[in-house]
Design a protein around this motif. Structure first.
Motif, PDB file in Angstrom:
ATOM      1  N   VAL A 169       0.915  -1.121  -0.233  1.00  0.00           N
ATOM      2  CA  VAL A 169       0.160   0.071   0.114  1.00  0.00           C
ATOM      3  C   VAL A 169       0.821   1.316   0.060  1.00  0.00           C
ATOM      4  CG1 VAL A 169      -1.768   1.533   1.168  1.00  0.00           C
ATOM      5  CG2 VAL A 169      -1.930  -1.323   1.003  1.00  0.00           C
ATOM      6  N   VAL A 170       2.018   1.064   0.646  1.00  0.00           N
ATOM      7  CA  VAL A 170       2.745   2.360   0.764  1.00  0.00           C
ATOM      8  C   VAL A 170       3.589   2.646  -0.546  1.00  0.00           C
ATOM      9  CG1 VAL A 170       4.998   3.328   1.887  1.00  0.00           C
ATOM     10  CG2 VAL A 170       3.313   2.053   3.173  1.00  0.00           C
ATOM     11  N   GLN A 171       4.209   1.397  -1.091  1.00  0.00           N
ATOM     12  CA  GLN A 171       4.548   1.646  -2.480  1.00  0.00           C
ATOM     13  C   GLN A 171       3.534   2.109  -3.635  1.00  0.00           C
ATOM     14  OE1 GLN A 171       6.096  -2.385  -2.925  1.00  0.00           O
ATOM     15  NE2 GLN A 171       8.212  -1.899  -2.137  1.00  0.00           N
ATOM     16  N   LEU A 172       2.297   1.625  -3.695  1.00  0.00           N
ATOM     17  CA  LEU A 172       1.421   1.892  -4.489  1.00  0.00           C
ATOM     18  C   LEU A 172       0.981   3.215  -4.434  1.00  0.00           C
ATOM     19  CD1 LEU A 172      -0.400  -1.633  -4.884  1.00  0.00           C
ATOM     20  CD2 LEU A 172       1.108  -0.521  -6.491  1.00  0.00           C
ATOM     21  N   SER A 173       0.972   3.707  -3.267  1.00  0.00           N
ATOM     22  CA  SER A 173       0.148   5.099  -3.027  1.00  0.00           C
ATOM     23  C   SER A 173       1.218   6.243  -3.451  1.00  0.00           C
ATOM     24  CB  SER A 173      -0.419   5.260  -1.568  1.00  0.00           C
ATOM     25  OG  SER A 173       0.765   5.059  -0.457  1.00  0.00           O
ATOM     26  N   LEU A 174       2.379   5.935  -3.156  1.00  0.00           N
ATOM     27  CA  LEU A 174       3.595   6.941  -3.543  1.00  0.00           C
ATOM     28  C   LEU A 174       3.504   6.847  -5.024  1.00  0.00           C
ATOM     29  CD1 LEU A 174       6.009   6.396  -0.675  1.00  0.00           C
ATOM     30  CD2 LEU A 174       4.486   8.151  -0.894  1.00  0.00           C
ATOM     31  N   LEU A 175       3.581   5.977  -5.608  1.00  0.00           N
ATOM     32  CA  LEU A 175       3.466   5.782  -6.994  1.00  0.00           C
ATOM     33  C   LEU A 175       2.428   6.394  -7.586  1.00  0.00           C
ATOM     34  CD1 LEU A 175       4.963   4.418  -9.603  1.00  0.00           C
ATOM     35  CD2 LEU A 175       3.440   2.527  -9.277  1.00  0.00           C
ATOM     36  N   GLY A 176       1.243   6.116  -7.117  1.00  0.00           N
ATOM     37  CA  GLY A 176       0.065   6.931  -7.837  1.00  0.00           C
ATOM     38  C   GLY A 176       0.085   8.471  -7.707  1.00  0.00           C
ATOM     39  N   SER A 177       0.708   8.912  -6.421  1.00  0.00           N
ATOM     40  CA  SER A 177       0.943  10.280  -6.430  1.00  0.00           C
ATOM     41  C   SER A 177       1.896  10.982  -7.471  1.00  0.00           C
ATOM     42  CB  SER A 177       1.373  10.649  -4.974  1.00  0.00           C
ATOM     43  OG  SER A 177       0.617  10.230  -3.990  1.00  0.00           O
ATOM     44  N   ILE A 178       2.726  10.249  -7.733  1.00  0.00           N
ATOM     45  CA  ILE A 178       3.851  10.411  -8.765  1.00  0.00           C
ATOM     46  C   ILE A 178       3.106  10.654 -10.219  1.00  0.00           C
ATOM     47  CG2 ILE A 178       6.007  10.113  -9.988  1.00  0.00           C
ATOM     48  CD1 ILE A 178       7.128   8.666  -7.124  1.00  0.00           C
ATOM     49  N   LEU A 179       2.471   9.567 -10.448  1.00  0.00           N
ATOM     50  CA  LEU A 179       1.862   9.330 -11.749  1.00  0.00           C
ATOM     51  C   LEU A 179       0.744  10.378 -11.804  1.00  0.00           C
ATOM     52  CD1 LEU A 179       1.468   5.527 -12.052  1.00  0.00           C
ATOM     53  CD2 LEU A 179       3.264   6.912 -13.231  1.00  0.00           C
ATOM     54  N   SER A 180      -0.152  10.502 -10.849  1.00  0.00           N
ATOM     55  CA  SER A 180      -1.176  11.657 -11.133  1.00  0.00           C
ATOM     56  C   SER A 180      -0.475  13.050 -11.139  1.00  0.00           C
ATOM     57  CB  SER A 180      -2.194  11.515  -9.432  1.00  0.00           C
ATOM     58  OG  SER A 180      -2.929  12.516  -9.545  1.00  0.00           O
ATOM     59  N   VAL A 369       3.745  22.864  -8.657  1.00  0.00           N
ATOM     60  CA  VAL A 369       2.845  21.784  -8.124  1.00  0.00           C
ATOM     61  C   VAL A 369       2.978  20.616  -8.407  1.00  0.00           C
ATOM     62  CG1 VAL A 369       0.304  21.457  -7.657  1.00  0.00           C
ATOM     63  CG2 VAL A 369       0.918  23.796  -7.720  1.00  0.00           C
ATOM     64  N   ALA A 370       2.993  20.178  -9.815  1.00  0.00           N
ATOM     65  CA  ALA A 370       2.945  18.931 -10.681  1.00  0.00           C
ATOM     66  C   ALA A 370       4.353  18.181 -10.432  1.00  0.00           C
ATOM     67  CB  ALA A 370       2.431  19.151 -12.065  1.00  0.00           C
ATOM     68  N   ILE A 371       5.183  19.032 -11.188  1.00  0.00           N
ATOM     69  CA  ILE A 371       6.652  18.239 -11.537  1.00  0.00           C
ATOM     70  C   ILE A 371       7.330  18.414  -9.901  1.00  0.00           C
ATOM     71  CG2 ILE A 371       8.784  18.284 -12.507  1.00  0.00           C
ATOM     72  CD1 ILE A 371       6.446  17.229 -14.201  1.00  0.00           C
ATOM     73  N   GLY A 372       7.189  19.712  -9.338  1.00  0.00           N
ATOM     74  CA  GLY A 372       7.816  19.749  -8.092  1.00  0.00           C
ATOM     75  C   GLY A 372       7.571  18.606  -7.007  1.00  0.00           C
ATOM     76  N   SER A 373       6.340  18.535  -6.828  1.00  0.00           N
ATOM     77  CA  SER A 373       5.473  17.541  -5.896  1.00  0.00           C
ATOM     78  C   SER A 373       5.968  16.208  -6.519  1.00  0.00           C
ATOM     79  CB  SER A 373       4.003  17.503  -6.103  1.00  0.00           C
ATOM     80  OG  SER A 373       3.546  16.443  -5.055  1.00  0.00           O
ATOM     81  N   SER A 374       6.044  15.847  -7.717  1.00  0.00           N
ATOM     82  CA  SER A 374       6.669  14.326  -8.019  1.00  0.00           C
ATOM     83  C   SER A 374       7.933  14.217  -7.543  1.00  0.00           C
ATOM     84  CB  SER A 374       6.286  14.308  -9.575  1.00  0.00           C
ATOM     85  OG  SER A 374       5.026  14.529  -9.935  1.00  0.00           O
ATOM     86  N   THR A 375       8.757  15.563  -7.735  1.00  0.00           N
ATOM     87  CA  THR A 375      10.263  15.311  -7.390  1.00  0.00           C
ATOM     88  C   THR A 375      10.297  14.950  -6.010  1.00  0.00           C
ATOM     89  OG1 THR A 375      10.689  16.678  -9.135  1.00  0.00           O
ATOM     90  CG2 THR A 375      12.487  16.463  -7.448  1.00  0.00           C
ATOM     91  N   GLN A 376       9.582  15.706  -4.975  1.00  0.00           N
ATOM     92  CA  GLN A 376       9.588  15.438  -3.504  1.00  0.00           C
ATOM     93  C   GLN A 376       9.221  14.162  -3.122  1.00  0.00           C
ATOM     94  OE1 GLN A 376       6.933  18.364  -1.875  1.00  0.00           O
ATOM     95  NE2 GLN A 376       8.357  20.252  -2.306  1.00  0.00           N
ATOM     96  N   ILE A 377       8.107  13.456  -3.927  1.00  0.00           N
ATOM     97  CA  ILE A 377       7.805  12.354  -3.406  1.00  0.00           C
ATOM     98  C   ILE A 377       8.761  10.947  -3.783  1.00  0.00           C
ATOM     99  CG2 ILE A 377       5.990  10.440  -3.931  1.00  0.00           C
ATOM    100  CD1 ILE A 377       3.943  12.774  -4.151  1.00  0.00           C
ATOM    101  N   SER A 378       9.408  11.445  -5.195  1.00  0.00           N
ATOM    102  CA  SER A 378      10.060  10.191  -5.647  1.00  0.00           C
ATOM    103  C   SER A 378      11.454  10.322  -5.132  1.00  0.00           C
ATOM    104  CB  SER A 378      10.388  10.497  -7.120  1.00  0.00           C
ATOM    105  OG  SER A 378      10.958  11.553  -7.623  1.00  0.00           O
ATOM    106  N   MET A 379      12.294  11.609  -4.759  1.00  0.00           N
ATOM    107  CA  MET A 379      13.641  11.724  -4.158  1.00  0.00           C
ATOM    108  C   MET A 379      13.320  11.622  -2.753  1.00  0.00           C
ATOM    109  SD  MET A 379      15.587  11.335  -6.594  1.00  0.00           S
ATOM    110  CE  MET A 379      17.199  11.965  -5.804  1.00  0.00           C
ATOM    111  N   PHE A 380      12.484  12.179  -2.030  1.00  0.00           N
ATOM    112  CA  PHE A 380      12.524  12.290  -0.698  1.00  0.00           C
ATOM    113  C   PHE A 380      11.352  11.396   0.140  1.00  0.00           C
ATOM    114  CE2 PHE A 380      10.250  14.331   3.154  1.00  0.00           C
ATOM    115  CZ  PHE A 380      11.507  14.538   3.859  1.00  0.00           C
ATOM    116  N   GLY A 381       9.912  11.330  -0.403  1.00  0.00           N
ATOM    117  CA  GLY A 381       8.920  10.393   0.230  1.00  0.00           C
ATOM    118  C   GLY A 381       9.328   9.076   0.113  1.00  0.00           C
ATOM    119  N   ILE A 382       9.813   8.437  -1.274  1.00  0.00           N
ATOM    120  CA  ILE A 382       9.897   6.841  -1.197  1.00  0.00           C
ATOM    121  C   ILE A 382      11.167   6.833  -0.274  1.00  0.00           C
ATOM    122  CG2 ILE A 382      10.364   5.225  -2.605  1.00  0.00           C
ATOM    123  CD1 ILE A 382       8.695   6.442  -4.848  1.00  0.00           C
ATOM    124  N   PRO A 383      12.361   7.372  -0.595  1.00  0.00           N
ATOM    125  CA  PRO A 383      13.534   7.009   0.169  1.00  0.00           C
ATOM    126  C   PRO A 383      13.252   7.113   1.654  1.00  0.00           C
ATOM    127  CG  PRO A 383      14.116   8.965  -1.018  1.00  0.00           C
ATOM    128  CD  PRO A 383      12.597   8.456  -1.426  1.00  0.00           C
TER     129      PRO A 383
END
Length: 460
Positions: A169-180, A369-383
């Motif tokens: 659930v953690v992996q999929l929800s963070l992935l979904g935020s990036i894709l969205s 909002v879009a790319i900056g938030s995706s960067t935050q999740i992928s480089m900060f949220g997931i690790p």
């Protein structure tokens, strides 16, 4: 995240004097009584002109009344600004309603849905309080606050899911935020802005977009190698090398993101303006700074951050506990709920803001909002979740499985191609939206093998 504070500042300033005057009149009426008419008639004019620190004013007659009045005014204005200034806050009662439904019934589907609606306005207000606090901390600390609280809702939900052992659930929800954010939010922003300005191509800061695209590709690299290592069966220590590589890569990604914050906020101020900051590529936004002012004080911001974070944590607990039940009640896979439904509803406020600013020809804010938030999740949220799982004793890794990793890789490549020219139009937006529909359909028919075989999700 500074984009949200620009929405209500001007109207707040224009109504400030009217609000002050109405509150004074209201308090004067409340303090009025027939027994005090004579004394108030003699002292009313002088009391309005006597300063708060004047020693001639009797303590029993002036100071408690004035102090209580000022305290009531401050509390009233703070609550009005934070709670009653946004129409999205009409969804706040759904949070207590979700708790009530959970106590009275066993309908996990309704509890999940109501919790999701209740979290939506809280997430938006959490970002607002962070921006208000950033006024008093300066750009560097403000950038760190935005990085920490910008996606706080997703991180809180992820921590509760990790605590329950729901790693997928953690992996999929963070992935979904990036894709969205990369496909749906950016696509809607490009599409709506392109329709409004159909006679020209909108432009944005190309240099910032390129840097963010590079960080997203680095995040894909961090997720790709553990998945390849797993599916090629080339681990030196079976069952351990994949986890060790994920933890090592997560620490490297956190260091890279910290270096990016320093680079963006300090080292290259003349070349890269912050991604959430309105203005020219060189950060020339002096005109906008004159109009920007905090609406609540520093201590009020900290108090509201504490209250909102605590309330989001409570609702996140109910949300996570009912995901499995909602999946069974609605006959939807956990992958579809986590990747598609959670990001769309949970980030509705950010989605609307990106569209609104693109229609005002402020694409740099929309990309923030879009790319900056995706960067935050992928480089900060997931690790960050990998490290937190390490501390908790949970084997959270960067192996998002082959289907999910391939989806993220293709999405980053597609978006990077759309951003390389530094321009946008409604056709590019339409293509990104259609790409997201393909992704949503893919996850609708996709059954996650990990959720089926290993049964990591507890039954509620």
């Amino acid at each position: 995240m500074d984009y949200k504070q620009q929405v209500g500042v001007q109207s707040h300033v224009e109504m400030g004097s009217v609000e002050d005057r109405s509150m004074d009149d209201l308090d004067d009426e409340c303090l009025h009584s027939p027994g005090t008419d004579a004394r108030k008639t003699q002292a009313s004019d002088s009391n309005r002109q006597i300063p708060f620190s004047d020693k001639k004013l009797p303590l029993s007659d002036g100071f408690p009344i004035v102090g209580n009045k000022m305290t009531r005014n401050r509390i009233y204005r703070s609550i009005k600004t934070v709670v009653f200034s946004n129409k999205l806050n009409l969804l706040m009662p759904f949070g207590p309603l979700a708790i009530l439904v959970h106590k009275l019934t066993a309908s996990n589907g309704w509890v999940f849905f109501l919790s999701l609606l209740g979290i939506t306005p809280l997430a938006e207000r959490l970002g607002y309080a962070t921006e208000q606090l950033a006024f008093f901390t300066g750009p560097t600390v403000g950038g760190l606050l935005n990085a920490t609280f910008g996606n706080a809702t997703e991180l809180i939900i992820s921590i509760y899911a990790l605590k329950s052992g729901m790693i997928r659930v953690v992996q999929l929800s963070l992935l979904g935020s990036i894709l969205s954010n990369m496909l749906l939010v950016l696509g809607c922003a490009f599409f709506c802005g392109g329709l409004v300005y159909h006679r020209k191509e909108q432009v944005f800061n190309k240099a910032t977009a390129v840097v963010n695209s590079g960080l997203l590709l680095m995040a894909v690299m961090g997720l790709l190698f553990p998945a390849v290592l797993h599916y090629t069966h080339t681990e030196r220590r079976v069952g351990k090398s994949e986890l060790s590589l994920s933890r090592y890569s997560s620490c490297i990604m956190l260091v890279a993101y910290a270096a990016y914050l320093f680079f963006q906020l300090r080292s290259q101020n003349d070349h890269y303006s912050p991604i959430n900051e309105e203005g020219s590529p060189h950060g020339d936004n002096s005109d906008n700074d004159e109009d920007e002012a905090p609406e609540i004080s520093k201590w009020e911001s900290m108090i509201w951050l504490t209250i909102l974070t605590a309330w989001i944590s409570i609702l996140s607990d109910y949300l996570v506990d009912t995901i499995q039940g909602a999946s069974e009640a609605w006959d939807l896979s956990i992958a579809f709920i986590s990747v598609i439904l959670l990001p769309i509803i949970g980030n509705a406020a950010e989605h609307a803001s990106a569209i609104m600013f693109s229609m005002k020809d402020k694409l740099d804010i929309s990309l923030g909002v879009a790319i900056g938030s995706s960067t935050q999740i992928s480089m900060f949220g997931i690790p960050f979740c990998v490290v937190i799982g390490w501390i908790m004793g949970q084997e959270m890794d960067l192996n998002f499985q082959l289907f999910e990793t391939a989806t993220l890789f293709i999405t980053v490549i597609v978006v990077a191609f759309f951003l390389q020219e530094g321009t946008s139009n409604y056709f590019k937006g339409l293509m990104l939206i259609l790409c997201y529909l393909i992704v949503a359909a893919s996850f609708f028919v996709h059954e996650d093998p990990t959720s089926t075989d290993q049964k990591k999700q507890p039954q509620t």
